[in-house]
Design a protein around this motif. Structure first.
Motif, PDB file in Angstrom:
ATOM      1  N   GLU A 136       0.832  -1.216   0.000  1.00 14.83           N
ATOM      2  CA  GLU A 136       0.000   0.000   0.000  1.00 14.83           C
ATOM      3  C   GLU A 136       0.862   1.260   0.000  1.00 14.83           C
ATOM      4  O   GLU A 136       0.563   2.236  -0.709  1.00 14.83           O
ATOM      5  CB  GLU A 136      -0.945  -0.013   1.197  1.00 14.83           C
ATOM      6  CG  GLU A 136      -2.080  -1.024   1.056  1.00 14.83           C
ATOM      7  CD  GLU A 136      -2.937  -1.114   2.305  1.00 14.83           C
ATOM      8  OE1 GLU A 136      -4.083  -1.569   2.196  1.00 14.83           O
ATOM      9  OE2 GLU A 136      -2.455  -0.721   3.402  1.00 14.83           O
ATOM     10  N   GLU A 137       1.943   1.254   0.786  1.00 13.00           N
ATOM     11  CA  GLU A 137       2.830   2.424   0.841  1.00 13.00           C
ATOM     12  C   GLU A 137       3.561   2.623  -0.482  1.00 13.00           C
ATOM     13  O   GLU A 137       3.732   3.750  -0.963  1.00 13.00           O
ATOM     14  CB  GLU A 137       3.844   2.260   1.982  1.00 13.00           C
ATOM     15  CG  GLU A 137       3.247   2.343   3.368  1.00 13.00           C
ATOM     16  CD  GLU A 137       2.682   3.725   3.670  1.00 13.00           C
ATOM     17  OE1 GLU A 137       3.165   4.717   3.080  1.00 13.00           O
ATOM     18  OE2 GLU A 137       1.750   3.821   4.487  1.00 13.00           O
ATOM     19  N   TYR A 138       4.008   1.523  -1.114  1.00 16.68           N
ATOM     20  CA  TYR A 138       4.688   1.633  -2.413  1.00 16.68           C
ATOM     21  C   TYR A 138       3.723   2.098  -3.504  1.00 16.68           C
ATOM     22  O   TYR A 138       4.086   2.867  -4.384  1.00 16.68           O
ATOM     23  CB  TYR A 138       5.319   0.292  -2.786  1.00 16.68           C
ATOM     24  CG  TYR A 138       6.741   0.122  -2.297  1.00 16.68           C
ATOM     25  CD1 TYR A 138       7.811   0.177  -3.176  1.00 16.68           C
ATOM     26  CD2 TYR A 138       7.009  -0.081  -0.946  1.00 16.68           C
ATOM     27  CE1 TYR A 138       9.120   0.016  -2.730  1.00 16.68           C
ATOM     28  CE2 TYR A 138       8.309  -0.240  -0.481  1.00 16.68           C
ATOM     29  CZ  TYR A 138       9.364  -0.185  -1.380  1.00 16.68           C
ATOM     30  OH  TYR A 138      10.649  -0.329  -0.949  1.00 16.68           O
ATOM     31  N   LEU A 139       2.499   1.614  -3.465  1.00 14.96           N
ATOM     32  CA  LEU A 139       1.490   2.067  -4.433  1.00 14.96           C
ATOM     33  C   LEU A 139       1.278   3.569  -4.317  1.00 14.96           C
ATOM     34  O   LEU A 139       1.230   4.302  -5.312  1.00 14.96           O
ATOM     35  CB  LEU A 139       0.168   1.331  -4.209  1.00 14.96           C
ATOM     36  CG  LEU A 139       0.078  -0.096  -4.758  1.00 14.96           C
ATOM     37  CD1 LEU A 139      -1.138  -0.805  -4.169  1.00 14.96           C
ATOM     38  CD2 LEU A 139      -0.018  -0.085  -6.284  1.00 14.96           C
ATOM     39  N   LYS A 140       1.149   4.029  -3.094  1.00 12.40           N
ATOM     40  CA  LYS A 140       0.938   5.466  -2.855  1.00 12.40           C
ATOM     41  C   LYS A 140       2.145   6.280  -3.318  1.00 12.40           C
ATOM     42  O   LYS A 140       1.996   7.334  -3.958  1.00 12.40           O
ATOM     43  CB  LYS A 140       0.680   5.699  -1.369  1.00 12.40           C
ATOM     44  CG  LYS A 140       0.373   7.155  -1.024  1.00 12.40           C
ATOM     45  CD  LYS A 140       0.076   7.296   0.472  1.00 12.40           C
ATOM     46  CE  LYS A 140      -0.206   8.755   0.820  1.00 12.40           C
ATOM     47  NZ  LYS A 140      -0.470   8.905   2.283  1.00 12.40           N
ATOM     48  N   GLN A 177      -0.057  -7.992  -8.858  1.00 16.27           N
ATOM     49  CA  GLN A 177      -1.512  -8.072  -8.967  1.00 16.27           C
ATOM     50  C   GLN A 177      -2.070  -9.256  -8.193  1.00 16.27           C
ATOM     51  O   GLN A 177      -3.135  -9.170  -7.588  1.00 16.27           O
ATOM     52  CB  GLN A 177      -1.904  -8.159 -10.448  1.00 16.27           C
ATOM     53  CG  GLN A 177      -1.666  -6.851 -11.199  1.00 16.27           C
ATOM     54  CD  GLN A 177      -1.917  -6.983 -12.675  1.00 16.27           C
ATOM     55  OE1 GLN A 177      -1.577  -7.999 -13.281  1.00 16.27           O
ATOM     56  NE2 GLN A 177      -2.492  -5.951 -13.278  1.00 16.27           N
ATOM     57  N   TYR A 178      -1.346 -10.374  -8.205  1.00 19.32           N
ATOM     58  CA  TYR A 178      -1.768 -11.546  -7.450  1.00 19.32           C
ATOM     59  C   TYR A 178      -1.781 -11.238  -5.947  1.00 19.32           C
ATOM     60  O   TYR A 178      -2.730 -11.570  -5.230  1.00 19.32           O
ATOM     61  CB  TYR A 178      -0.823 -12.720  -7.745  1.00 19.32           C
ATOM     62  CG  TYR A 178      -0.948 -13.860  -6.753  1.00 19.32           C
ATOM     63  CD1 TYR A 178      -2.033 -14.732  -6.806  1.00 19.32           C
ATOM     64  CD2 TYR A 178       0.016 -14.046  -5.769  1.00 19.32           C
ATOM     65  CE1 TYR A 178      -2.149 -15.774  -5.904  1.00 19.32           C
ATOM     66  CE2 TYR A 178      -0.093 -15.086  -4.855  1.00 19.32           C
ATOM     67  CZ  TYR A 178      -1.184 -15.946  -4.921  1.00 19.32           C
ATOM     68  OH  TYR A 178      -1.299 -16.957  -4.016  1.00 19.32           O
ATOM     69  N   ARG A 182      -7.130  -2.613  -2.848  1.00 22.92           N
ATOM     70  CA  ARG A 182      -7.764  -1.966  -3.998  1.00 22.92           C
ATOM     71  C   ARG A 182      -7.032  -0.667  -4.333  1.00 22.92           C
ATOM     72  O   ARG A 182      -6.639   0.069  -3.422  1.00 22.92           O
ATOM     73  CB  ARG A 182      -9.235  -1.661  -3.687  1.00 22.92           C
ATOM     74  CG  ARG A 182     -10.072  -2.937  -3.464  1.00 22.92           C
ATOM     75  CD  ARG A 182     -11.518  -2.596  -3.214  1.00 22.92           C
ATOM     76  NE  ARG A 182     -12.313  -3.812  -3.018  1.00 22.92           N
ATOM     77  CZ  ARG A 182     -13.607  -3.804  -2.745  1.00 22.92           C
ATOM     78  NH1 ARG A 182     -14.250  -2.635  -2.657  1.00 22.92           N
ATOM     79  NH2 ARG A 182     -14.247  -4.940  -2.573  1.00 22.92           N
ATOM     80  N   VAL A 183      -6.858  -0.426  -5.621  1.00 18.97           N
ATOM     81  CA  VAL A 183      -6.166   0.790  -6.056  1.00 18.97           C
ATOM     82  C   VAL A 183      -7.111   1.961  -5.897  1.00 18.97           C
ATOM     83  O   VAL A 183      -8.190   2.008  -6.497  1.00 18.97           O
ATOM     84  CB  VAL A 183      -5.705   0.691  -7.518  1.00 18.97           C
ATOM     85  CG1 VAL A 183      -5.133   2.007  -7.978  1.00 18.97           C
ATOM     86  CG2 VAL A 183      -4.678  -0.421  -7.654  1.00 18.97           C
TER      87      VAL A 183
END
Length: 457
Positions: free
Chosen positions: A419-423, A444-445, A453-454
């Protein structure tokens, strides 16, 4: 007015060549000079028979019209200039008469030299050079793709191969064809980024005589690949309007030449490649969504070299062997320093880039048997471990809660990290996966398993 006419003739976008009653050139405009790669002084006031050479059983359409007094319409002619350069044109030629006597002939020509060469090239390209034995790698990542590709040889379904430049997409395409039941039929390749839209449409679907100025009856690649495989490389470079026509051909399994009314049934397996993530390609209007679903019956994701570092030693060994034979050298390996350096690189050009580095390094070897760091190309030596590590988000270790075991703690930490890397990467899946050092599919897996969720909110 004479000067005005001369200026117009000089500037029009078709070739104009006129000869007098003796067959000597009196008009030779700029476009014609460009098409024939000639200078005005090479042709003007000279007999065309002394300047150009024609194929056996062919003669100049200009002279033919001059001698027979007939108009010649939409005739393809291949000939050679005074330096032996081959030229192919579509000609409309007509005589000029005064008081019933022919005093000159004029030819208006359209250049189709490039298209003619491409057609010949595609007709020759009917066999594959590679099979799965030529795909180098022992990593689980590449073995998984090879296994999936081998399964695709059992069917005739369309295939979409996704991978960065230099990962070997065409190698997989040729291997699939070579080991399928279509192996005895043509394998034809067309790079969709190599040609303008005005050319590629006719090359793909074929043309009918009279469809446009200079058009001739010519089969397209679908007809040429009948019974075999058509590889459309860099499909995401193809114009969206042409993608719609391609979709229709794939759906109906029929093709109609440009300007034609006849539907021609085709039996062709299409393998397409793209060099970007299909989701990004669709979002950026590089790829039609409906075409993507039609092609992606079988989808192969070729992992970039940075995601299969374990294959670097075997690739190095193979490339050294190849260039030892070509350069008559006896190089055995690379030094430990060079190997560590290679394994630290991101390789934006992937396997192709690694091969080029080995080739360049072996050009600098004298009698040494080991490639040292000083043998590497200058730009690689200059960048030695110079790039700073990218700033990564700070992840706090989750505090242990009563009743949570190690598995739950690890899952919680994994979810928080993703979640932190996505942000930090603006929720861009590909960039996030790259920063985490895992493949896009793996990310994605994990997101699905951890119910991530994005969301940009």
């Amino acid at each position: 007015m004479k000067e005005l006419y001369e200026e117009i003739i000089e500037r029009v976008g078709v070739g104009i060549h006129a000869v007098n009653r003796d067959g000597k050139t009196i008009i030779y405009n700029k476009k014609m000079r460009e098409m024939e790669v000639m200078e005005k002084e090479d042709v003007l006031h000279k007999d065309v028979r002394d300047v150009f050479q024609f194929q056996e059983n062919q003669s100049s359409t200009l002279l033919k019209s001059l001698q027979q007094g007939e108009e010649i319409v939409n005739v393809k002619q291949t000939y050679f200039n005074n330096r032996g350069v081959e030229i192919t044109t579509i000609n409309n030629t007509f005589p000029l008469t005064v008081d019933g006597k022919i005093y000159a002939a004029v030819e208006i020509a359209t250049d189709v030299t490039r298209m003619e060469r491409l057609m010949r090239q595609n007709l020759r390209q009917t066999k594959t050079d590679f099979t799965f034995h030529h795909i180098i790698g022992k990593s689980s990542e590449i073995k998984e793709v090879i296994d999936l590709a081998k399964r695709a040889t059992r069917t005739n379904s369309n295939v979409l191969i996704i991978g960065e430049t230099g990962t070997g997409k065409e190698l997989f395409a040729q291997s699939i064809h070579a080991e399928s039941e279509r192996s005895g039929a043509p394998f034809i390749t067309q790079n969709c980024a190599a040609l303008p839209d005005t050319l590629i449409e006719g090359i793909l679907f074929g043309t009918t005589k009279g469809a446009f100025t200079g058009a001739i009856d010519s089969p397209g690649l679908f007809e040429q690949a009948q019974g075999g495989t058509l590889l459309l490389d860099e499909l995401n470079s193809l114009n969206i309007a042409l993608q719609a026509k391609l979709l229709r051909v794939l759906q109906e399994r029929k093709v109609r030449r440009i300007g034609g009314s006849k539907e021609i049934s085709i039996d062709v397996r299409v393998i397409a490649t793209i060099n970007e993530d299909p989701i990004d390609a669709i979002a950026n209007n590089h790829l039609r969504k409906d075409l993507y679903y039609r092609l992606a019956v079988v989808t192969l994701f070729i992992p970039p070299l940075r995601e299969r570092n374990g294959d670097i030693p075997v690739l190095i060994e193979e490339f050294i062997k190849k260039y030892n034979e070509l350069f008559k050298l006896n190089v055995m390996s690379v030094s430990e320093e060079v190997l560590q350096f290679f394994e630290s690189q991101s390789w934006p050009g992937n396997v192709r880039e690694l091969e080029h580095v080995i080739e360049a390094s072996m050009n600098l070897v004298n009698h040494e048997q080991v490639i040292e760091f000083n043998h590497l190309p200058y730009q690689y030596r200059k960048s030695e471990m110079a790039r700073p590590m990218p700033t990564q988000p700070k992840i706090e270790t989750p505090k242990n809660k009563d009743g949570t075991n190690l598995t739950e703690q690890l899952a919680l930490f994994e979810k928080q990290t993703i979640e932190e890397y996505l942000k930090a990467h603006q929720y861009h899946i590909t960039n996030t996966a790259l920063a985490l050092g895992i493949s896009r599919q793996s990310l994605q897996y994990r997101m699905k398993r951890l119910n991530i969720r994005v969301s940009k909110n």
